[in-house]
Write a protein that holds these residues in place. Structure first.
Motif, PDB file in Angstrom:
ATOM      1  N   LEU A  35     -20.984  92.815 -25.017  1.00  0.00           N
ATOM      2  CA  LEU A  35     -19.836  93.059 -24.377  1.00  0.00           C
ATOM      3  C   LEU A  35     -19.859  94.180 -23.835  1.00  0.00           C
ATOM      4  CD1 LEU A  35     -17.529  92.131 -27.480  1.00  0.00           C
ATOM      5  CD2 LEU A  35     -18.206  90.497 -25.609  1.00  0.00           C
ATOM      6  N   VAL A  36     -19.189  94.326 -22.531  1.00  0.00           N
ATOM      7  CA  VAL A  36     -19.143  95.787 -21.944  1.00  0.00           C
ATOM      8  C   VAL A  36     -18.048  96.050 -21.772  1.00  0.00           C
ATOM      9  CG1 VAL A  36     -19.678  97.082 -19.651  1.00  0.00           C
ATOM     10  CG2 VAL A  36     -21.539  95.670 -20.408  1.00  0.00           C
ATOM     11  N   ASP A  37     -17.440  97.410 -22.527  1.00  0.00           N
ATOM     12  CA  ASP A  37     -16.089  97.715 -22.834  1.00  0.00           C
ATOM     13  C   ASP A  37     -15.013  96.713 -23.287  1.00  0.00           C
ATOM     14  OD1 ASP A  37     -16.764 100.279 -21.926  1.00  0.00           O
ATOM     15  OD2 ASP A  37     -16.364  99.975 -19.918  1.00  0.00           O
ATOM     16  N   GLY A  38     -15.643  95.790 -24.278  1.00  0.00           N
ATOM     17  CA  GLY A  38     -14.963  94.736 -24.739  1.00  0.00           C
ATOM     18  C   GLY A  38     -14.849  93.444 -24.081  1.00  0.00           C
ATOM     19  N   ARG A  39     -15.410  93.512 -22.846  1.00  0.00           N
ATOM     20  CA  ARG A  39     -15.317  92.253 -21.938  1.00  0.00           C
ATOM     21  C   ARG A  39     -16.981  91.534 -22.166  1.00  0.00           C
ATOM     22  NH1 ARG A  39     -12.295  92.817 -16.542  1.00  0.00           N
ATOM     23  NH2 ARG A  39     -11.938  90.719 -16.888  1.00  0.00           N
ATOM     24  N   GLN A  40     -16.722  90.435 -22.198  1.00  0.00           N
ATOM     25  CA  GLN A  40     -18.102  89.524 -22.270  1.00  0.00           C
ATOM     26  C   GLN A  40     -18.933  89.869 -20.869  1.00  0.00           C
ATOM     27  OE1 GLN A  40     -17.957  85.478 -23.783  1.00  0.00           O
ATOM     28  NE2 GLN A  40     -20.181  85.154 -23.263  1.00  0.00           N
TER      29      GLN A  40
END
Length: 91
Positions: free
Chosen positions: A69-74
């Motif tokens: 995840l990058v900043d909470g996004r897959q």
């Protein structure tokens, strides 16, 4: 797209990369190596979450681990492409 409409990406140091995995997962070990290296080079924060300790993560990602995840996004699953991760963090 007009430069006025583009959102400015945060600097890499303001980004967080999360590895969602589980103990004993060899793909998770490989993903961790790439993520730790790239995050350290760019100054991003690295965190790790264990799906065996979080029921929601388990339901959501069990068949995809490791998940990045990058900043909470897959961002990725199964394998981490170093160049793709670097590009995502650099904006």
């Amino acid at each position: 797209m007009s430069p006025l409409l583009r959102r400015k990406s945060p600097e890499p140091a303001a980004r967080t990369v999360t590895l969602v995995g589980k103990p004993g997962c060899h793909l998770c070990d490989e993903a961790r190596e790439v993520i730790v290296r790239v995050a350290a080079e760019l100054g991003a924060t690295f965190e790790e979450k264990d799906i065996t300790r979080d029921e929601e993560l388990y339901r959501r990602y069990w068949e995809q681990i490791p998940v990045t995840l990058v900043d909470g996004r897959q961002h990725d699953f199964w394998r981490v492409d170093e160049n793709r991760l670097r590009k995502a963090l650099s904006g």
